[in-house]
Design a protein around this motif. Structure first.
Motif, PDB file in Angstrom:
ATOM      1  N   ARG A 121      80.640  44.114  58.030  1.00 59.47           N
ATOM      2  CA  ARG A 121      79.784  42.878  58.247  1.00 59.47           C
ATOM      3  C   ARG A 121      78.669  42.649  58.994  1.00 59.47           C
ATOM      4  N   THR A 124      75.787  44.249  57.301  1.00 57.87           N
ATOM      5  CA  THR A 124      75.229  43.383  56.300  1.00 57.87           C
ATOM      6  C   THR A 124      74.539  42.346  57.116  1.00 57.87           C
ATOM      7  N   GLN A 125      74.792  41.946  58.101  1.00 52.72           N
ATOM      8  CA  GLN A 125      74.095  40.666  58.718  1.00 52.72           C
ATOM      9  C   GLN A 125      72.900  41.286  59.481  1.00 52.72           C
ATOM     10  N   GLU A 126      72.657  42.590  59.770  1.00 52.99           N
ATOM     11  CA  GLU A 126      71.681  42.938  60.179  1.00 52.99           C
ATOM     12  C   GLU A 126      70.488  43.379  59.370  1.00 52.99           C
ATOM     13  N   ASP A 128      70.239  41.711  56.600  1.00 50.26           N
ATOM     14  CA  ASP A 128      69.690  40.619  55.978  1.00 50.26           C
ATOM     15  C   ASP A 128      68.454  39.905  57.036  1.00 50.26           C
ATOM     16  N   THR A 129      69.140  40.319  58.229  1.00 46.27           N
ATOM     17  CA  THR A 129      68.003  39.822  59.194  1.00 46.27           C
ATOM     18  C   THR A 129      66.552  40.357  59.214  1.00 46.27           C
TER      19      THR A 129
END
Length: 220
Positions: A121, A124-126, A128-129
């Protein structure tokens, strides 16, 4: 404090003196443009500093440490990254997968890309950032080969940025794109680089770009 210093750096190709006794000092936080005519040795200098070429003689100092013999991987880990004049993407992977792969590489994670993307996760978050920072959030699932040239340029820079460099070399980030897109690309790059306090060196021929975005110009 100086982040980079080259000392009497040389790289010859036969009789061609591509890099000839170059002494260059770059301070932390600078946004520098490296300019000069075709064949002046700009890309060769970037290639030597980023370890894609070995110098014939001279030294490369990064944050006071001699990294002349360090490999590409070792220099990336130290904090030196670069983008390419000809974009260096995985064309069959999506924009998301390209950036995620750079992050996996930075973290030394070697498991299957698709499996790890589903499970990790934080990555994934990084990812998208980073895509959002470079205006590519809407292109998340598009294959790199299907992106417009300006978007491909931004994605290439995003991959280098995802390595979390302290010093970032950008080799002609606006080449091959329309005049309208040049400003958009450089606005995105400058915003991210300055916002994160990254030292940046761009190799650029467009003098409007050079004068607008750089705070120092180095001529070869």
């Amino acid at each position: 404090m100086n982040i980079l210093e080259t000392v009497d750096l040389k790289k010859y190709f036969g009789d061609t003196r591509a890099v000839d006794n170059v002494n260059l000092t770059i301070a932390e936080g600078e946004f520098i443009s490296l300019v000069g005519p075709n064949g002046a040795g700009k890309t060769s200098l970037v290639n030597v500093v980023s370890a894609y070429l070995r110098p014939d003689s001279g030294r490369v100092l990064f944050k006071g440490e001699d990294v002349t013999q360090a490999s590409v991987t070792e220099r990336v880990k130290a904090g030196i990254a670069r983008s390419f004049q000809l974009v260096n993407l995985f064309d069959d992977l999506s924009a998301f997968e390209n950036v995620a792969l750079a992050i996996f590489s930075r973290e030394g994670k070697t498991r299957n890309l698709a499996t790890l993307a589903d499970l990790d996760r934080a990555v994934t978050q990084e990812t998208d950032t980073v895509l959002g920072q470079f205006g590519l959030a809407g292109k998340r699932d598009e294959r790199a080969r299907d992106l417009a040239q300006g978007e491909r340029k931004l994605l290439d820079v995003a991959l280098a940025y995802a390595l979390r460099p302290k010093l970032l070399f950008l080799d002609e980030p606006t080449s091959g794109v329309s005049t309208r897109d040049k400003g958009m690309i450089m606005d995105r790059i400058a915003s991210v680089v300055r916002g994160e306090g990254i030292t940046a060196v761009i190799v650029e021929h467009d003098m409007d770009v050079v004068f607008k975005y750089s705070n120092r110009i180095v001529v070869m």
